[in-house]
Scaffold this motif. Structure first.
Motif, PDB file in Angstrom:
ATOM      1  N   ASN A  82       0.873  -1.178   0.000  1.00  0.00           N
ATOM      2  CA  ASN A  82       0.000   0.000   0.000  1.00  0.00           C
ATOM      3  C   ASN A  82       0.912   1.231   0.000  1.00  0.00           C
ATOM      4  OD1 ASN A  82      -1.470   2.283   1.000  1.00  0.00           O
ATOM      5  ND2 ASN A  82      -3.117   0.893   1.588  1.00  0.00           N
ATOM      6  N   LEU A  83       0.845   2.000  -1.084  1.00  0.00           N
ATOM      7  CA  LEU A  83       1.795   3.089  -1.290  1.00  0.00           C
ATOM      8  C   LEU A  83       1.431   4.371  -0.529  1.00  0.00           C
ATOM      9  CD1 LEU A  83       2.226   2.560  -5.143  1.00  0.00           C
ATOM     10  CD2 LEU A  83       3.851   1.908  -3.364  1.00  0.00           C
ATOM     11  N   GLY A  84       0.243   4.383   0.073  1.00  0.00           N
ATOM     12  CA  GLY A  84      -0.159   5.581   0.815  1.00  0.00           C
ATOM     13  C   GLY A  84      -0.486   6.754  -0.084  1.00  0.00           C
ATOM     14  N   ILE A  85      -1.036   6.446  -1.284  1.00  0.00           N
ATOM     15  CA  ILE A  85      -1.444   7.517  -2.200  1.00  0.00           C
ATOM     16  C   ILE A  85      -2.964   7.688  -2.067  1.00  0.00           C
ATOM     17  CG2 ILE A  85      -1.367   8.357  -4.602  1.00  0.00           C
ATOM     18  CD1 ILE A  85       0.954   6.424  -5.116  1.00  0.00           C
ATOM     19  N   GLY A  86      -3.377   8.273  -0.936  1.00  0.00           N
ATOM     20  CA  GLY A  86      -4.785   8.588  -0.685  1.00  0.00           C
ATOM     21  C   GLY A  86      -5.769   7.483  -1.014  1.00  0.00           C
ATOM     22  N   GLY A 119       3.604   8.655   2.872  1.00  0.00           N
ATOM     23  CA  GLY A 119       3.160   7.919   1.696  1.00  0.00           C
ATOM     24  C   GLY A 119       3.964   8.366   0.490  1.00  0.00           C
ATOM     25  N   ILE A 120       3.825   7.629  -0.611  1.00  0.00           N
ATOM     26  CA  ILE A 120       4.487   8.027  -1.860  1.00  0.00           C
ATOM     27  C   ILE A 120       3.821   9.327  -2.348  1.00  0.00           C
ATOM     28  CG2 ILE A 120       4.911   7.371  -4.271  1.00  0.00           C
ATOM     29  CD1 ILE A 120       6.499   5.645  -2.239  1.00  0.00           C
ATOM     30  N   GLY A 121       4.639  10.314  -2.665  1.00  0.00           N
ATOM     31  CA  GLY A 121       4.098  11.615  -3.079  1.00  0.00           C
ATOM     32  C   GLY A 121       4.093  12.623  -1.928  1.00  0.00           C
ATOM     33  N   PRO A 128      12.049  12.604  -8.513  1.00  0.00           N
ATOM     34  CA  PRO A 128      10.681  12.425  -9.031  1.00  0.00           C
ATOM     35  C   PRO A 128       9.931  11.330  -8.277  1.00  0.00           C
ATOM     36  CG  PRO A 128      12.311  12.373 -10.818  1.00  0.00           C
ATOM     37  CD  PRO A 128      13.075  12.379  -9.529  1.00  0.00           C
ATOM     38  N   THR A 129       8.621  11.528  -8.122  1.00  0.00           N
ATOM     39  CA  THR A 129       7.816  10.596  -7.328  1.00  0.00           C
ATOM     40  C   THR A 129       7.947   9.153  -7.812  1.00  0.00           C
ATOM     41  OG1 THR A 129       6.277  12.388  -6.975  1.00  0.00           O
ATOM     42  CG2 THR A 129       5.486  10.204  -6.435  1.00  0.00           C
ATOM     43  N   CYS A 130       7.796   8.941  -9.131  1.00  0.00           N
ATOM     44  CA  CYS A 130       7.841   7.571  -9.634  1.00  0.00           C
ATOM     45  C   CYS A 130       9.213   6.933  -9.431  1.00  0.00           C
ATOM     46  CB  CYS A 130       7.469   7.522 -11.115  1.00  0.00           C
ATOM     47  SG  CYS A 130       5.727   7.850 -11.356  1.00  0.00           S
ATOM     48  N   SER A 131      10.233   7.751  -9.355  1.00  0.00           N
ATOM     49  CA  SER A 131      11.571   7.203  -9.184  1.00  0.00           C
ATOM     50  C   SER A 131      11.744   6.632  -7.776  1.00  0.00           C
ATOM     51  CB  SER A 131      12.585   8.300  -9.513  1.00  0.00           C
ATOM     52  OG  SER A 131      13.771   8.092  -8.813  1.00  0.00           O
ATOM     53  N   TYR A 132      11.338   7.392  -6.743  1.00  0.00           N
ATOM     54  CA  TYR A 132      11.501   6.804  -5.395  1.00  0.00           C
ATOM     55  C   TYR A 132      10.401   5.806  -5.081  1.00  0.00           C
ATOM     56  CZ  TYR A 132       8.346  10.235  -3.035  1.00  0.00           C
ATOM     57  OH  TYR A 132       7.289  11.005  -2.617  1.00  0.00           O
ATOM     58  N   CYS A 133       9.275   5.898  -5.800  1.00  0.00           N
ATOM     59  CA  CYS A 133       8.242   4.869  -5.643  1.00  0.00           C
ATOM     60  C   CYS A 133       8.795   3.523  -6.120  1.00  0.00           C
ATOM     61  CB  CYS A 133       7.002   5.242  -6.446  1.00  0.00           C
ATOM     62  SG  CYS A 133       5.706   3.994  -6.386  1.00  0.00           S
ATOM     63  N   GLY A 134       9.414   3.544  -7.292  1.00  0.00           N
ATOM     64  CA  GLY A 134      10.000   2.315  -7.860  1.00  0.00           C
ATOM     65  C   GLY A 134      11.061   1.737  -6.943  1.00  0.00           C
ATOM     66  N   THR A 136      11.332   2.136  -3.764  1.00  0.00           N
ATOM     67  CA  THR A 136      10.689   1.636  -2.544  1.00  0.00           C
ATOM     68  C   THR A 136      10.012   0.282  -2.783  1.00  0.00           C
ATOM     69  OG1 THR A 136      10.342   3.915  -1.878  1.00  0.00           O
ATOM     70  CG2 THR A 136       9.020   2.266  -0.746  1.00  0.00           C
ATOM     71  N   LYS A 137       9.274   0.193  -3.880  1.00  0.00           N
ATOM     72  CA  LYS A 137       8.580  -1.072  -4.174  1.00  0.00           C
ATOM     73  C   LYS A 137       9.589  -2.206  -4.376  1.00  0.00           C
ATOM     74  CE  LYS A 137       5.910   0.543  -7.567  1.00  0.00           C
ATOM     75  NZ  LYS A 137       4.856   0.688  -8.587  1.00  0.00           N
ATOM     76  N   ARG A 138      10.610  -1.937  -5.209  1.00  0.00           N
ATOM     77  CA  ARG A 138      11.601  -2.991  -5.497  1.00  0.00           C
ATOM     78  C   ARG A 138      12.291  -3.468  -4.231  1.00  0.00           C
ATOM     79  NH1 ARG A 138      12.610   0.332  -9.878  1.00  0.00           N
ATOM     80  NH2 ARG A 138      14.368   1.297  -8.800  1.00  0.00           N
ATOM     81  N   GLU A 221      -5.965   4.340 -12.782  1.00  0.00           N
ATOM     82  CA  GLU A 221      -4.502   4.432 -12.840  1.00  0.00           C
ATOM     83  C   GLU A 221      -4.030   5.219 -11.620  1.00  0.00           C
ATOM     84  OE1 GLU A 221      -1.948   3.822 -14.917  1.00  0.00           O
ATOM     85  OE2 GLU A 221      -2.854   3.159 -16.800  1.00  0.00           O
ATOM     86  N   CYS A 222      -2.800   5.000 -11.223  1.00  0.00           N
ATOM     87  CA  CYS A 222      -2.204   5.810 -10.160  1.00  0.00           C
ATOM     88  C   CYS A 222      -2.211   7.276 -10.613  1.00  0.00           C
ATOM     89  CB  CYS A 222      -0.783   5.340  -9.908  1.00  0.00           C
ATOM     90  SG  CYS A 222       0.174   6.466  -8.898  1.00  0.00           S
ATOM     91  N   PRO A 223      -2.584   8.214  -9.717  1.00  0.00           N
ATOM     92  CA  PRO A 223      -2.629   9.627 -10.145  1.00  0.00           C
ATOM     93  C   PRO A 223      -1.278  10.140 -10.644  1.00  0.00           C
ATOM     94  CG  PRO A 223      -3.006   9.407  -7.763  1.00  0.00           C
ATOM     95  CD  PRO A 223      -3.055   8.034  -8.343  1.00  0.00           C
ATOM     96  N   HIS A 224      -0.180   9.538 -10.195  1.00  0.00           N
ATOM     97  CA  HIS A 224       1.146   9.996 -10.649  1.00  0.00           C
ATOM     98  C   HIS A 224       1.497   9.475 -12.039  1.00  0.00           C
ATOM     99  CE1 HIS A 224       1.990  11.723  -6.758  1.00  0.00           C
ATOM    100  NE2 HIS A 224       1.569  10.606  -6.199  1.00  0.00           N
ATOM    101  N   ALA A 225       0.705   8.536 -12.542  1.00  0.00           N
ATOM    102  CA  ALA A 225       1.021   7.950 -13.861  1.00  0.00           C
ATOM    103  C   ALA A 225       0.576   8.863 -14.989  1.00  0.00           C
ATOM    104  CB  ALA A 225       0.354   6.594 -14.006  1.00  0.00           C
ATOM    105  N   ARG A 226      -0.312   9.828 -14.664  1.00  0.00           N
ATOM    106  CA  ARG A 226      -0.830  10.695 -15.728  1.00  0.00           C
ATOM    107  C   ARG A 226       0.288  11.444 -16.421  1.00  0.00           C
ATOM    108  NH1 ARG A 226      -5.213  12.503 -11.761  1.00  0.00           N
ATOM    109  NH2 ARG A 226      -6.373  10.557 -11.692  1.00  0.00           N
TER     110      ARG A 226
END
Ligand code: Q46
Ligand code: ZN
Ligand code: ZN
Length: 305
Positions: A82-86, A119-121, A128-134, A136-138, A221-226
């Motif tokens: 759970n990435l904590g994106i609302g 949370g992420i974001g 960039p958000t997606c960079s530290y999200c990736g 963190t997930k990995r 989709e994740c809001p950051h993917a837009r």
């Protein structure tokens, strides 16, 4: 007159473009599962008795991955991060729970916000958000798998993901990334093996399989993917696939044959153990512990003996 399935008299449920054929839900399901089985065999992804951790996001790809691996008889458990994106993350977790309940497989949940404070974001950083999200997930799915003795981590990446990843990295000449992509990343030391069972199936086929088999999933989709550039690359590839069916699979297979060219570009990095968590790292402290400013290692062991 409605088109009929190639193998029986039932009305067609899907028209495949490559190979060209119409199939009913049952025969499409059979085709899909055979293809996953063949991917596992061809790329030697799994041995029959290996324990697999499937990373489920709540979306279609990972849900289908878990469903098919279970159906093929593999010993699987699932992990949801759970990435904590609302609200997006709350809904994703709900779907992951429902999918695993329906499948009857154990689900483990790691919540980034509870674990790491943000949370992420929500982190104040220039990264960039997606960079530290990736990152963190990995880190989390690898450490979770390592701490709990899994033999492999399976993710839901499909053919469209792979083709657009290769395409975009070629456009930017990220040769380091191009040297390491593929359906199988072998395990090494504390890095658990990573596998992509849907490597040769298109997004369209994955959606159709979920529909044919009543698999529910989070569509949002994740809001950051837009606006992500990978989506633009996917569009271009889809247009080409329309005109020339087979473009994506031939592109990806060609890449796998030529991947060795990029391997020469790999810089040798000597790995040591992160001072904080003991996981492999190129520096004194690994990028995960550095980013989240950890002073103690995270412990994901489920059964603490
Ligand atoms: S990386 Fe970026 Fe994704 Fe993380 S922040 Fe959302 S879009 S979930 S695959
Ligand atoms: Zn049929
Ligand atoms: Zn570390």
């Amino acid at each position: 007159m409605p088109m009929r399935c190639k193998f029986c008299e039932k009305p067609a449920f899907i028209k495949l473009h490559y190979p060209r054929m119409y199939l009913c839900p049952e025969h499409f399901t059979e085709y899909f599962e055979r293809k996953v089985k063949r991917t596992i065999e061809r790329y030697k992804l799994l041995k029959p008795d290996e324990r697999v951790l499937v990373v489920v996001s709540g979306g279609k790809d990972s849900a289908v991955t878990a469903y098919v691996l279970k159906k093929l008889g593999y010993d699987i458990e699932c992990l949801h991060i759970n990435l904590g994106i609302g609200e997006y993350s709350e809904k994703s977790e709900e779907y992951a729970k429902r999918q695993c309940e329906a499948l009857g497989v154990p689900l483990h949940i790691v919540r980034v916000k509870e674990l790491l404070g943000h949370g992420i974001g929500e982190v104040r950083t220039r990264r960039p958000t997606c960079s530290y999200c990736g990152l963190t997930k990995r880190y989390i799915f690898n450490k979770f798998a390592y701490d709990n003795g899994f033999d492999a981590v399976a993710t839901g990446h499909n053919l469209d993901d792979e083709a657009s990843f290769i395409f975009s990295n070629l456009m930017h000449w990220n040769t380091q990334y191009l040297a390491k992509q593929g359906p199988l990343t072998p395990g090494e030391g504390k890095f658990v093996k990573k596998i992509k069972p849907l490597y040769e199936l298109t997004e369209r086929e994955v959606v159709a399989y979920a529909l044919a088999n009543g698999i529910e999933y989070h569509i949002e989709e994740c809001p950051h993917a837009r606006g992500a550039t990978t989506l633009e690359f996917k569009e271009v590839l889809n247009e080409m696939e329309e005109k020339r069916p087979g473009t994506k699979i031939n592109f990806v297979k060609g890449y796998l044959r030529k991947k060795h060219i990029f391997e020469a570009e790999l810089e040798e990095v000597e790995l040591r153990e992160c001072k904080v968590c003991g996981m492999p790292s190129s520096g004194e402290v690994c990028s995960f512990c550095r980013f989240w400013r950890l002073e103690e290692p995270l412990d994901f062991r489920v059964r603490k003996d």
